[in-house]
Design a protein around this motif. Structure first.
Motif, PDB file in Angstrom:
ATOM      1  N   MET A 362       0.826  -1.211   0.000  1.00 37.45           N
ATOM      2  CA  MET A 362       0.000   0.000   0.000  1.00 37.45           C
ATOM      3  C   MET A 362       0.859   1.260   0.000  1.00 37.45           C
ATOM      4  SD  MET A 362      -3.184  -0.891   2.558  1.00 37.45           S
ATOM      5  CE  MET A 362      -4.570  -1.888   1.996  1.00 37.45           C
ATOM      6  N   LYS A 363       2.062   1.154   0.558  1.00 35.63           N
ATOM      7  CA  LYS A 363       2.989   2.295   0.581  1.00 35.63           C
ATOM      8  C   LYS A 363       3.934   2.278  -0.626  1.00 35.63           C
ATOM      9  CE  LYS A 363       3.105   2.269   5.641  1.00 35.63           C
ATOM     10  NZ  LYS A 363       3.947   1.896   6.832  1.00 35.63           N
ATOM     11  N   LYS A 364       3.662   1.343  -1.567  1.00 37.80           N
ATOM     12  CA  LYS A 364       4.505   1.173  -2.750  1.00 37.80           C
ATOM     13  C   LYS A 364       5.945   0.831  -2.371  1.00 37.80           C
ATOM     14  CE  LYS A 364       1.764   4.475  -5.446  1.00 37.80           C
ATOM     15  NZ  LYS A 364       1.034   5.093  -4.331  1.00 37.80           N
ATOM     16  N   GLU A 365       6.071   0.050  -1.291  1.00 35.75           N
ATOM     17  CA  GLU A 365       7.386  -0.401  -0.849  1.00 35.75           C
ATOM     18  C   GLU A 365       7.500  -1.915  -1.036  1.00 35.75           C
ATOM     19  OE1 GLU A 365       7.767   0.821   3.191  1.00 35.75           O
ATOM     20  OE2 GLU A 365       7.629   2.964   2.736  1.00 35.75           O
ATOM     21  N   LYS A 366       8.707  -2.420  -0.956  1.00 34.43           N
ATOM     22  CA  LYS A 366       8.953  -3.845  -1.149  1.00 34.43           C
ATOM     23  C   LYS A 366       8.638  -4.624   0.127  1.00 34.43           C
ATOM     24  CE  LYS A 366      12.598  -7.047  -2.597  1.00 34.43           C
ATOM     25  NZ  LYS A 366      13.993  -7.164  -3.062  1.00 34.43           N
ATOM     26  N   PRO A 367       7.841  -5.707   0.032  1.00 31.73           N
ATOM     27  CA  PRO A 367       7.575  -6.538   1.218  1.00 31.73           C
ATOM     28  C   PRO A 367       8.876  -7.026   1.834  1.00 31.73           C
ATOM     29  CG  PRO A 367       6.123  -7.161  -0.588  1.00 31.73           C
ATOM     30  CD  PRO A 367       7.121  -6.203  -1.164  1.00 31.73           C
ATOM     31  N   ASP A 368       8.946  -7.015   3.158  1.00 30.07           N
ATOM     32  CA  ASP A 368      10.215  -7.341   3.800  1.00 30.07           C
ATOM     33  C   ASP A 368      10.118  -8.429   4.864  1.00 30.07           C
ATOM     34  OD1 ASP A 368       8.766  -5.920   5.657  1.00 30.07           O
ATOM     35  OD2 ASP A 368      10.344  -4.471   6.124  1.00 30.07           O
ATOM     36  N   LYS A 369       8.905  -8.866   5.174  1.00 34.33           N
ATOM     37  CA  LYS A 369       8.759  -9.903   6.192  1.00 34.33           C
ATOM     38  C   LYS A 369       8.532 -11.249   5.519  1.00 34.33           C
ATOM     39  CE  LYS A 369       6.395 -10.834  10.575  1.00 34.33           C
ATOM     40  NZ  LYS A 369       5.406 -10.324  11.557  1.00 34.33           N
ATOM     41  N   LYS A 370       9.215 -12.287   5.992  1.00 34.79           N
ATOM     42  CA  LYS A 370       9.132 -13.589   5.352  1.00 34.79           C
ATOM     43  C   LYS A 370       8.414 -14.615   6.228  1.00 34.79           C
ATOM     44  CE  LYS A 370      13.079 -13.585   2.178  1.00 34.79           C
ATOM     45  NZ  LYS A 370      14.272 -14.363   1.743  1.00 34.79           N
ATOM     46  N   TYR A 371       7.552 -15.393   5.580  1.00 32.70           N
ATOM     47  CA  TYR A 371       6.885 -16.516   6.236  1.00 32.70           C
ATOM     48  C   TYR A 371       7.797 -17.731   6.131  1.00 32.70           C
ATOM     49  CZ  TYR A 371       3.401 -20.252   6.844  1.00 32.70           C
ATOM     50  OH  TYR A 371       2.711 -21.372   7.260  1.00 32.70           O
ATOM     51  N   ASP A 372       8.069 -18.371   7.254  1.00 29.38           N
ATOM     52  CA  ASP A 372       9.004 -19.499   7.278  1.00 29.38           C
ATOM     53  C   ASP A 372       8.319 -20.852   7.079  1.00 29.38           C
ATOM     54  OD1 ASP A 372       7.680 -19.761   9.683  1.00 29.38           O
ATOM     55  OD2 ASP A 372       9.414 -19.303  10.948  1.00 29.38           O
ATOM     56  N   GLY A 373       7.016 -20.816   6.808  1.00 32.75           N
ATOM     57  CA  GLY A 373       6.284 -22.061   6.609  1.00 32.75           C
ATOM     58  C   GLY A 373       5.757 -22.662   7.897  1.00 32.75           C
ATOM     59  N   TYR A 374       5.864 -21.904   9.007  1.00 31.55           N
ATOM     60  CA  TYR A 374       5.411 -22.438  10.299  1.00 31.55           C
ATOM     61  C   TYR A 374       3.995 -23.004  10.212  1.00 31.55           C
ATOM     62  CZ  TYR A 374       3.609 -22.840  15.000  1.00 31.55           C
ATOM     63  OH  TYR A 374       3.017 -23.333  16.142  1.00 31.55           O
ATOM     64  N   THR A 375       3.862 -24.221  10.712  1.00 31.07           N
ATOM     65  CA  THR A 375       2.554 -24.848  10.844  1.00 31.07           C
ATOM     66  C   THR A 375       2.614 -25.773  12.041  1.00 31.07           C
ATOM     67  OG1 THR A 375       0.784 -26.012   9.654  1.00 31.07           O
ATOM     68  CG2 THR A 375       3.042 -26.828   9.353  1.00 31.07           C
ATOM     69  N   SER A 376       1.477 -26.250  12.457  1.00 29.06           N
ATOM     70  CA  SER A 376       1.456 -27.076  13.641  1.00 29.06           C
ATOM     71  C   SER A 376       0.305 -28.054  13.602  1.00 29.06           C
ATOM     72  CB  SER A 376       1.342 -26.198  14.890  1.00 29.06           C
ATOM     73  OG  SER A 376       1.204 -27.012  16.029  1.00 29.06           O
ATOM     74  N   CYS A 377       0.523 -29.191  14.193  1.00 22.94           N
ATOM     75  CA  CYS A 377      -0.530 -30.197  14.306  1.00 22.94           C
ATOM     76  C   CYS A 377      -0.431 -30.854  15.672  1.00 22.94           C
ATOM     77  CB  CYS A 377      -0.384 -31.243  13.207  1.00 22.94           C
ATOM     78  SG  CYS A 377      -1.770 -32.375  13.119  1.00 22.94           S
ATOM     79  N   PRO A 378      -1.379 -30.591  16.568  1.00 28.37           N
ATOM     80  CA  PRO A 378      -1.371 -31.276  17.864  1.00 28.37           C
ATOM     81  C   PRO A 378      -1.930 -32.682  17.675  1.00 28.37           C
ATOM     82  CG  PRO A 378      -3.152 -29.702  17.777  1.00 28.37           C
ATOM     83  CD  PRO A 378      -2.461 -29.637  16.459  1.00 28.37           C
ATOM     84  N   LEU A 379      -1.061 -33.659  17.722  1.00 28.94           N
ATOM     85  CA  LEU A 379      -1.467 -35.041  17.494  1.00 28.94           C
ATOM     86  C   LEU A 379      -2.056 -35.614  18.775  1.00 28.94           C
ATOM     87  CD1 LEU A 379       1.739 -35.630  15.495  1.00 28.94           C
ATOM     88  CD2 LEU A 379      -0.528 -36.136  14.543  1.00 28.94           C
ATOM     89  N   VAL A 380      -3.379 -35.647  18.838  1.00 28.94           N
ATOM     90  CA  VAL A 380      -4.083 -36.147  20.018  1.00 28.94           C
ATOM     91  C   VAL A 380      -3.890 -37.651  20.072  1.00 28.94           C
ATOM     92  CG1 VAL A 380      -6.286 -36.245  21.221  1.00 28.94           C
ATOM     93  CG2 VAL A 380      -5.776 -34.316  19.734  1.00 28.94           C
ATOM     94  N   THR A 381      -3.277 -38.146  21.142  1.00 28.04           N
ATOM     95  CA  THR A 381      -2.954 -39.573  21.226  1.00 28.04           C
ATOM     96  C   THR A 381      -3.804 -40.319  22.253  1.00 28.04           C
ATOM     97  OG1 THR A 381      -1.148 -38.984  22.744  1.00 28.04           O
ATOM     98  CG2 THR A 381      -0.599 -39.270  20.405  1.00 28.04           C
ATOM     99  N   SER A 382      -4.601 -39.575  23.035  1.00 30.51           N
ATOM    100  CA  SER A 382      -5.543 -40.187  23.972  1.00 30.51           C
ATOM    101  C   SER A 382      -6.472 -39.081  24.453  1.00 30.51           C
ATOM    102  CB  SER A 382      -4.809 -40.822  25.159  1.00 30.51           C
ATOM    103  OG  SER A 382      -4.358 -39.828  26.064  1.00 30.51           O
ATOM    104  N   TYR A 383      -7.307 -39.393  25.429  1.00 28.15           N
ATOM    105  CA  TYR A 383      -8.238 -38.390  25.952  1.00 28.15           C
ATOM    106  C   TYR A 383      -7.563 -37.385  26.885  1.00 28.15           C
ATOM    107  CZ  TYR A 383     -12.319 -40.687  23.952  1.00 28.15           C
ATOM    108  OH  TYR A 383     -13.255 -41.206  23.079  1.00 28.15           O
ATOM    109  N   ASN A 384      -6.265 -37.540  27.113  1.00 26.50           N
ATOM    110  CA  ASN A 384      -5.580 -36.548  27.960  1.00 26.50           C
ATOM    111  C   ASN A 384      -4.128 -36.317  27.556  1.00 26.50           C
ATOM    112  OD1 ASN A 384      -4.358 -38.857  28.904  1.00 26.50           O
ATOM    113  ND2 ASN A 384      -5.450 -38.875  30.867  1.00 26.50           N
ATOM    114  N   THR A 385      -3.733 -36.752  26.343  1.00 27.17           N
ATOM    115  CA  THR A 385      -2.352 -36.516  25.906  1.00 27.17           C
ATOM    116  C   THR A 385      -2.292 -36.054  24.456  1.00 27.17           C
ATOM    117  OG1 THR A 385      -2.126 -38.870  25.323  1.00 27.17           O
ATOM    118  CG2 THR A 385      -1.293 -38.189  27.486  1.00 27.17           C
ATOM    119  N   VAL A 386      -1.256 -35.268  24.177  1.00 33.13           N
ATOM    120  CA  VAL A 386      -1.013 -34.742  22.827  1.00 33.13           C
ATOM    121  C   VAL A 386       0.489 -34.726  22.560  1.00 33.13           C
ATOM    122  CG1 VAL A 386      -0.886 -32.516  21.584  1.00 33.13           C
ATOM    123  CG2 VAL A 386      -3.080 -33.324  22.431  1.00 33.13           C
TER     124      VAL A 386
END
Length: 448
Positions: A362-386
């Motif tokens: 919007m300011k006609k400037e070059k984007p400077d922040k990079k996304y590192d691909g961060y993602t997450s998956c809480p693998l539920v392994t029981s009714y009280n553990t992840v």
């Protein structure tokens, strides 16, 4: 954060800013005449009212004013889908997962209750299914993905029969819980498709929860628990896959790799899987319980569109989320071709980067922040553990806490079940939560 959200892969090489269009082209976007559009004109038009669309609507409201932002979304309900894993196992209610779209659209932002019919990036216009044409200065595409139960022979009709469910749809998640409760003895089968999916761990999470339920109710000795996945691995990140294999062996769970579900025969209680490494070869199983993770694909409106890559996904720069060809178009979430797992945790991290990218453009400037691909998956392994899996574009662990997150944790389960829904509704959707990056640095004393 810590990814209690759970939602492939074309790596793109960033070109010079503007991606083939010069600064003058961007400038013209600011001064184009927008007369005669029956659907109105907005400085920022957001397509999709899911997690990415609502989060960016809130952020854009603060940036350009509510009256200059509109979101196109046909559904009257908005769901926190990550909790459906627990709904299917009887640990949470469907009702707790949903709110009205009207309640999550930021106040003052225009909600256009329609479906996107056509996107014309050359004219900076969008046409909705009621025939209205809306023009925009900047476009954020957050259309999610489509479930394709119909690509499995016998579905979705088979859901009318008992003993079969799917945690990926609000219409079928309670059928999973019913099938789990009604289970007596035999095969409990869990599938994973041969397509990109959102929340790649959900297909096996319900297996671990079902195993725990069978043990709790004394049915485990009569249950043969089977996970058939089209993938050549149990999980895409080795650190967590190794931990899960240990768990699978300890609990006597049967995992078959490179098995893809192609047919359901509910009258016979049979399913047919193709063996992907042996073309033409199939195997038939009887089931007493079946959980289906459906094939998935890009939104129909993107297929063949100028904005899409050859596979139909929105073609964006993997670093800054700006479209590779149209500099006033941006993408977030499941509809993009970002080479990372499709989760709401990823959406949170992406929203922070995209906010910065749009500010710069919007300011006609070059984007400077990079996304590192961060993602997450809480693998539920029981009714009280992840097991809390967090990782980046390269499939390398990117963990928030200074502990070994490949180990089962009760605290992480509490975070998944109780903390993250609150953070979703009151943080991410308000445009206030951009992922755990800053907290990770604090937790690791600036070392990450």
């Amino acid at each position: 954060m810590f990814g209690t959200y759970c939602r492939h892969m074309a790596v793109s090489v960033p070109r010079a800013w503007g991606h083939g269009r010069g600064v003058l082209d961007v400038a013209r976007l600011h001064v184009r005449s927008y007369s005669g559009s029956s659907g109105g004109h907005y400085k920022v038009l957001v397509l999709g009212g899911g997690s990415g669309g609502i989060a960016m609507s809130a952020r854009m409201k603060r940036k350009v004013g509510a009256e200059n932002v509109a979101v196109v979304e046909p559904s009257e309900s908005h769901y926190y889908q990550p909790i459906w894993t627990l709904v299917g196992a009887g640990a949470k209610t469907v009702r707790s997962s949903g709110r009205t779209t009207a309640s999550v659209v930021p106040s003052g932002v225009k909600w256009i209750k329609s479906r996107v019919q056509e996107i014309n990036p050359d004219k900076s216009t969008v046409r909705t299914d009621d025939g209205k044409e809306i023009s925009y200065q900047y476009l954020i595409v957050a259309l999610g993905l489509q479930l394709h139960y119909e690509k499995i022979k016998g579905l979705p009709e088979a859901f009318e029969h008992p003993k079969i469910g799917s945690n990926y749809s609000v219409k079928t998640v309670m059928k999973t819980w019913k099938a789990l409760q009604d289970f007596k003895e035999g095969n409990a089968i869990f599938s994973f498709p041969n397509t990109p999916v959102k929340c790649a761990g959900a297909g096996q999470k319900i297996m671990y929860l079902s195993d725990a339920y069978f043990r709790k109710t004394g049915k485990r000795p009569k249950a043969n628990v089977i996970y058939n996945t089209s993938l050549p691995v149990l999980f895409g990140v080795k650190k967590y896959a190794d931990a899960l294999w240990k768990l699978v062996k300890a609990r006597d769970l049967n995992v078959n790799l490179r098995h893809n579900l192609i047919e359901v025969r509910p009258e016979k209680q049979e399913v047919v899987f193709e063996k992907l490494d042996s073309p033409g070869e199939t195997v038939v199983y009887e089931y007493e319980m079946l959980h289906v993770t459906p094939p998935m694909g890009p939104p129909e409106v993107l297929k063949g569109n100028l904005l899409a890559d050859p596979n139909g996904w929105l073609d964006v720069d993997k670093d800054n989320l700006q479209h590779k060809t149209y500099p006033n178009v941006f993408g977030i979430g499941d509809c993009t071709n970002l080479p990372t797992a499709k989760t709401a945790a990823a959406v949170a991290a992406q929203s922070s980067v995209l906010d910065r990218t749009i500010s710069k453009v919007m300011k006609k400037e070059k984007p400077d922040k990079k996304y590192d691909g961060y993602t997450s998956c809480p693998l539920v392994t029981s009714y009280n553990t992840v097991i809390l899996a967090e990782f980046d574009y390269d499939g390398q662990p990117l963990e928030t806490f200074p502990v070994d997150q490949s180990k089962e944790s009760r605290i992480m389960y509490h975070m998944k079940a109780d903390v993250m829904p609150h953070l979703y509704w009151h943080g991410l959707l308000k445009g206030l939560w951009g992922g755990p990056g800053p907290y990770r640095k604090i937790m690791h004393l600036g070392m990450k």
